[in-house]
Design a protein around this motif. Structure first.
Motif, short mmCIF file in Angstrom:
data_model
loop_
_atom_site.label_atom_id
_atom_site.label_comp_id
_atom_site.label_asym_id
_atom_site.label_seq_id
_atom_site.Cartn_x
_atom_site.Cartn_y
_atom_site.Cartn_z
N ALA A 144 16.36 8.63 -33.00
CA ALA A 144 15.22 9.48 -32.63
C ALA A 144 15.64 10.53 -31.61
O ALA A 144 15.20 11.69 -31.68
CB ALA A 144 14.09 8.63 -32.08
N CYS A 145 16.51 10.16 -30.66
CA CYS A 145 17.00 11.12 -29.67
C CYS A 145 17.82 12.22 -30.34
O CYS A 145 17.70 13.40 -29.99
CB CYS A 145 17.84 10.40 -28.61
SG CYS A 145 16.89 9.37 -27.45
N VAL A 146 18.67 11.83 -31.30
CA VAL A 146 19.48 12.81 -32.02
C VAL A 146 18.58 13.77 -32.80
O VAL A 146 18.79 15.00 -32.81
CB VAL A 146 20.47 12.11 -32.97
CG1 VAL A 146 21.18 13.13 -33.86
CG2 VAL A 146 21.50 11.32 -32.17
N GLY A 147 17.55 13.23 -33.46
CA GLY A 147 16.61 14.08 -34.19
C GLY A 147 15.87 15.04 -33.28
O GLY A 147 15.70 16.22 -33.60
N ALA A 148 15.42 14.55 -32.12
CA ALA A 148 14.72 15.41 -31.17
C ALA A 148 15.64 16.51 -30.65
O ALA A 148 15.22 17.66 -30.48
CB ALA A 148 14.18 14.58 -30.01
N LEU A 149 16.92 16.15 -30.43
CA LEU A 149 17.89 17.15 -29.98
C LEU A 149 18.10 18.23 -31.04
O LEU A 149 18.24 19.42 -30.72
CB LEU A 149 19.22 16.46 -29.64
CG LEU A 149 20.34 17.37 -29.12
CD1 LEU A 149 19.91 18.06 -27.84
CD2 LEU A 149 21.61 16.56 -28.91
N ALA A 150 18.13 17.82 -32.32
CA ALA A 150 18.28 18.79 -33.41
C ALA A 150 17.10 19.77 -33.44
O ALA A 150 17.29 20.98 -33.64
CB ALA A 150 18.40 18.06 -34.75
N PHE A 151 15.91 19.27 -33.23
CA PHE A 151 14.74 20.15 -33.17
C PHE A 151 14.84 21.10 -31.98
O PHE A 151 14.44 22.27 -32.07
CB PHE A 151 13.46 19.33 -33.09
CG PHE A 151 12.98 18.83 -34.42
CD1 PHE A 151 12.54 19.71 -35.40
CD2 PHE A 151 12.96 17.47 -34.70
CE1 PHE A 151 12.08 19.26 -36.63
CE2 PHE A 151 12.52 17.01 -35.93
CZ PHE A 151 12.09 17.90 -36.90
N CYS A 152 15.34 20.60 -30.85
CA CYS A 152 15.52 21.46 -29.68
C CYS A 152 16.44 22.64 -30.00
O CYS A 152 16.14 23.79 -29.66
CB CYS A 152 16.10 20.65 -28.52
SG CYS A 152 14.98 19.44 -27.79
#
Length: 263
Positions: A237-245
């Motif tokens: 989930a952190c990796v996905g949120a970082l990708a959106f950032c």
């Protein structure tokens, strides 16, 4: 030049945010004292006072976060989207530095809000109870006892995910405002419209990703312990949120650099 931008942004926001942050631990200390007094006294007026102080303290915890979010959005809008933007974009700084300045200040104040709220809970004596509540909830839900270190690690990973989500939401708001400002009319309305467009778009992307990786992920998680599965899910989930950032950052950068239409 980035350092000068940061200094100016911190100075402009600190005079509003710091008084709110200072109120949280003060109210937390007062709440802790009243709570202990209520435990030793059975007077109804003291109980009412304790409930009132606890309610005000809860509002202060929320206000620290909400004030940070609202102020960061307004700072970006007023500084880059209105008449001030004409001055800002004539400075010898890049668009990346302008965005990074706003984003770094936002992240620092978000961390400050979390730290102040944690300090407020600490001085009330409730921080340990919240950690115990997490341990109890995980134990109750998954039937797995947790040590203090494991629960603390889980809380830290969750806070990191929450912070990345806040950053992604902030950048998504920046992108929506930048897109809205590219129109000649109804810029504010178009900013709101594109915020919801981006919001729905992220939900669609997440649904597609979840659908594509559901069965492989389920098979992998089934081979792990519950705690390993929780850490893995939060890590992904952190990796996905970082990708959106990253995506929203480049979208904002492109709109500010090539398509901005200031008021």
């Amino acid at each position: 030049m980035l350092g000068k931008l940061l200094k100016q942004d911190f100075r402009a926001t600190a005079r509003i945010i710091l008084p709110v942050y200072a109120a949280v631990p003060v109210l937390g200390l007062f709440t802790g004292l009243i709570t202990r007094l209520c435990e030793s006294q059975s007077n109804i007026w003291i109980s009412i006072l304790g409930s009132l102080v606890s309610f005000v303290f809860s509002l202060a915890l929320i206000a620290a976060v909400v004030t940070t979010v609202v102020l960061m959005i307004l700072r970006f809008y007023r500084n880059l989207m209105t008449d001030e933007g004409y001055l800002m974009f004539t400075l010898p700084v890049s668009t990346t530095e302008l965005i990074c300045s706003k984003l770094i200040v936002s992240v620092v104040w978000f961390l400050g809000a979390l730290a102040v709220d944690a300090l407020g809970l600490l001085v009330t004596g409730r921080f340990g109870s919240y950690q115990n509540a997490v341990r109890f909830q995980v134990t109750y839900t998954f039937g797995m006892p947790m040590t203090g270190a494991q629960s603390a690690g889980l809380i830290i990973e969750f806070v990191a995910f929450l912070l990345l989500c806040c950053v992604a939401l902030c950048l998504m708001t920046y992108a929506a405002m930048a897109i809205g400002q590219s129109f000649k009319k109804n810029k504010g309305l178009m900013s709101v419209v594109f915020f919801f467009v981006l919001w729905i778009g992220t939900r669609i992307v997440l649904t597609l990703i979840f659908g594509a990786f559901y069965w492989p992920a389920t098979s992998a998680v089934n081979t792990m312990t519950v705690l390993q599965a929780l850490w893995t899910v939060l890590g992904c989930a952190c990796v996905g949120a970082l990708a959106f950032c990253v995506g929203f950052f480049f979208l904002t950068h492109g709109m500010l650099r090539k398509h901005l239409n200031l008021q």
